[in-house]
Design a protein around this motif. Structure first.
Motif, PDB file in Angstrom:
ATOM      1  N   GLY A   1       0.778  -1.224   0.000  1.00 26.88           N
ATOM      2  CA  GLY A   1       0.000   0.000   0.000  1.00 26.88           C
ATOM      3  C   GLY A   1       0.814   1.281   0.000  1.00 26.88           C
ATOM      4  N   HIS A   2       1.966   1.280  -0.647  1.00 24.85           N
ATOM      5  CA  HIS A   2       2.830   2.454  -0.677  1.00 24.85           C
ATOM      6  C   HIS A   2       2.384   3.496  -1.702  1.00 24.85           C
ATOM      7  N   ALA A   3       1.440   3.162  -2.553  1.00 29.87           N
ATOM      8  CA  ALA A   3       1.070   4.044  -3.667  1.00 29.87           C
ATOM      9  C   ALA A   3       0.381   5.327  -3.222  1.00 29.87           C
ATOM     10  N   ASP A   4      -0.125   5.378  -2.002  1.00 28.80           N
ATOM     11  CA  ASP A   4      -0.852   6.572  -1.561  1.00 28.80           C
ATOM     12  C   ASP A   4       0.063   7.740  -1.211  1.00 28.80           C
ATOM     13  N   ASP A   5       1.336   7.476  -1.004  1.00 27.50           N
ATOM     14  CA  ASP A   5       2.285   8.529  -0.639  1.00 27.50           C
ATOM     15  C   ASP A   5       3.485   8.460  -1.582  1.00 27.50           C
ATOM     16  N   ALA A   6       3.775   9.557  -2.252  1.00 31.84           N
ATOM     17  CA  ALA A   6       4.857   9.574  -3.241  1.00 31.84           C
ATOM     18  C   ALA A   6       6.203   9.220  -2.614  1.00 31.84           C
ATOM     19  N   ALA A   7       6.484   9.744  -1.434  1.00 28.45           N
ATOM     20  CA  ALA A   7       7.777   9.475  -0.788  1.00 28.45           C
ATOM     21  C   ALA A   7       7.895   8.003  -0.398  1.00 28.45           C
ATOM     22  N   ALA A   8       6.814   7.429   0.128  1.00 22.02           N
ATOM     23  CA  ALA A   8       6.836   6.010   0.499  1.00 22.02           C
ATOM     24  C   ALA A   8       6.964   5.132  -0.747  1.00 22.02           C
ATOM     25  N   PHE A   9       6.294   5.522  -1.833  1.00 23.93           N
ATOM     26  CA  PHE A   9       6.363   4.769  -3.090  1.00 23.93           C
ATOM     27  C   PHE A   9       7.790   4.811  -3.647  1.00 23.93           C
ATOM     28  N   ALA A  10       8.403   5.992  -3.622  1.00 25.75           N
ATOM     29  CA  ALA A  10       9.784   6.137  -4.099  1.00 25.75           C
ATOM     30  C   ALA A  10      10.741   5.328  -3.232  1.00 25.75           C
ATOM     31  N   ALA A  11      10.520   5.317  -1.923  1.00 29.30           N
ATOM     32  CA  ALA A  11      11.373   4.538  -1.021  1.00 29.30           C
ATOM     33  C   ALA A  11      11.217   3.040  -1.286  1.00 29.30           C
ATOM     34  N   HIS A  12       9.993   2.617  -1.585  1.00 29.28           N
ATOM     35  CA  HIS A  12       9.736   1.203  -1.905  1.00 29.28           C
ATOM     36  C   HIS A  12      10.482   0.813  -3.189  1.00 29.28           C
ATOM     37  N   ILE A  13      10.453   1.689  -4.179  1.00 31.41           N
ATOM     38  CA  ILE A  13      11.182   1.433  -5.428  1.00 31.41           C
ATOM     39  C   ILE A  13      12.675   1.320  -5.145  1.00 31.41           C
ATOM     40  N   LYS A  14      13.198   2.232  -4.330  1.00 33.03           N
ATOM     41  CA  LYS A  14      14.624   2.213  -3.990  1.00 33.03           C
ATOM     42  C   LYS A  14      14.998   0.914  -3.286  1.00 33.03           C
ATOM     43  N   THR A  15      14.146   0.446  -2.386  1.00 31.91           N
ATOM     44  CA  THR A  15      14.383  -0.822  -1.695  1.00 31.91           C
ATOM     45  C   THR A  15      14.427  -1.978  -2.697  1.00 31.91           C
ATOM     46  N   LEU A  16      13.484  -1.976  -3.633  1.00 34.42           N
ATOM     47  CA  LEU A  16      13.458  -3.042  -4.645  1.00 34.42           C
ATOM     48  C   LEU A  16      14.698  -2.985  -5.535  1.00 34.42           C
ATOM     49  N   LEU A  17      15.143  -1.780  -5.879  1.00 33.93           N
ATOM     50  CA  LEU A  17      16.353  -1.646  -6.697  1.00 33.93           C
ATOM     51  C   LEU A  17      17.584  -2.170  -5.969  1.00 33.93           C
ATOM     52  N   GLY A  18      17.569  -2.134  -4.644  1.00 33.07           N
ATOM     53  CA  GLY A  18      18.695  -2.588  -3.846  1.00 33.07           C
ATOM     54  C   GLY A  18      18.810  -4.092  -3.707  1.00 33.07           C
ATOM     55  N   GLN A  19      17.801  -4.817  -4.155  1.00 30.25           N
ATOM     56  CA  GLN A  19      17.850  -6.275  -4.069  1.00 30.25           C
ATOM     57  C   GLN A  19      18.939  -6.825  -4.985  1.00 30.25           C
ATOM     58  N   GLU A  20      19.526  -7.918  -4.564  1.00 31.17           N
ATOM     59  CA  GLU A  20      20.573  -8.579  -5.354  1.00 31.17           C
ATOM     60  C   GLU A  20      20.003  -9.283  -6.581  1.00 31.17           C
ATOM     61  N   GLU A  21      18.885  -9.979  -6.380  1.00 32.00           N
ATOM     62  CA  GLU A  21      18.282 -10.710  -7.498  1.00 32.00           C
ATOM     63  C   GLU A  21      16.771 -10.714  -7.347  1.00 32.00           C
ATOM     64  N   TYR A  22      16.106 -11.046  -8.426  1.00 24.00           N
ATOM     65  CA  TYR A  22      14.649 -11.053  -8.482  1.00 24.00           C
ATOM     66  C   TYR A  22      14.213 -12.441  -8.937  1.00 24.00           C
ATOM     67  N   ARG A  23      13.556 -13.157  -8.071  1.00 24.35           N
ATOM     68  CA  ARG A  23      13.174 -14.539  -8.365  1.00 24.35           C
ATOM     69  C   ARG A  23      11.869 -14.607  -9.148  1.00 24.35           C
ATOM     70  N   ALA A  24      11.876 -15.476 -10.142  1.00 22.24           N
ATOM     71  CA  ALA A  24      10.675 -15.743 -10.922  1.00 22.24           C
ATOM     72  C   ALA A  24      10.838 -17.106 -11.579  1.00 22.24           C
ATOM     73  N   THR A  25       9.731 -17.744 -11.861  1.00 26.18           N
ATOM     74  CA  THR A  25       9.769 -19.031 -12.547  1.00 26.18           C
ATOM     75  C   THR A  25       9.366 -18.837 -13.998  1.00 26.18           C
ATOM     76  N   GLY A  26       9.862 -19.686 -14.849  1.00 28.69           N
ATOM     77  CA  GLY A  26       9.475 -19.674 -16.255  1.00 28.69           C
ATOM     78  C   GLY A  26      10.251 -18.726 -17.140  1.00 28.69           C
ATOM     79  N   ILE A  27      11.199 -17.996 -16.582  1.00 30.05           N
ATOM     80  CA  ILE A  27      11.969 -17.085 -17.422  1.00 30.05           C
ATOM     81  C   ILE A  27      13.079 -17.851 -18.133  1.00 30.05           C
ATOM     82  N   HIS A  28      13.626 -17.248 -19.164  1.00 29.22           N
ATOM     83  CA  HIS A  28      14.603 -17.934 -20.000  1.00 29.22           C
ATOM     84  C   HIS A  28      16.041 -17.546 -19.692  1.00 29.22           C
ATOM     85  N   ASP A  29      16.277 -16.306 -19.313  1.00 28.82           N
ATOM     86  CA  ASP A  29      17.630 -15.817 -19.057  1.00 28.82           C
ATOM     87  C   ASP A  29      17.603 -14.946 -17.802  1.00 28.82           C
TER      88      ASP A  29
END
Length: 119
Positions: free
Chosen positions: A58-86
């Motif tokens: 629910g970070h979308a209601d506040d621009a600063a919280a949304f931007a901080a959430h994006i920054k946190t996601l950018l800081g992750q080492e990897e992004y897990r998903a199934t079915g991808i090719h590369d």
């Protein structure tokens, strides 16, 4: 008169919902095209992951919280998903989508454009 629009969390949530649906359709289309469209599939899967991750918390209601959430996601080492090719291509696409949305958030523009991704 102030011509800078106020942050609209509802608009951001709508934009994320529509991009998530479009990413799913893009994945299905790439899957039908087969081997030559693996890059398109990974890009659409990355966009789906980003939109889903940004909807959580629910970070979308506040621009600063949304931007901080994006920054946190950018800081992750990897992004897990199934079915991808590369994995590397997928990670690059996730980071590219996150950076694009971070720029949209900073400028507070582009979220009203629900018909196309690019503003």
């Amino acid at each position: 008169m102030n011509d800078v629009a106020a942050w609209d969390g509802g608009l951001v949530r709508t934009w994320l919902d529509r991009r998530l649906a479009a990413a799913r359709l893009d994945q299905a289309a790439a899957d039908r095209r087969g081997y030559g469209a693996e890059g398109d599939y990974d890009a659409a899967a990355a966009e789906e992951w980003v939109c889903r991750a940004l909807q959580v918390g629910g970070h979308a209601d506040d621009a600063a919280a949304f931007a901080a959430h994006i920054k946190t996601l950018l800081g992750q080492e990897e992004y897990r998903a199934t079915g991808i090719h590369d994995d590397r291509r997928y990670d690059r696409n996730v980071r590219a989508h996150l950076r694009k949305i971070a720029k949209m958030t900073k400028a507070n523009e582009g979220f009203a454009n629900t018909l196309r991704y690019r503003a």
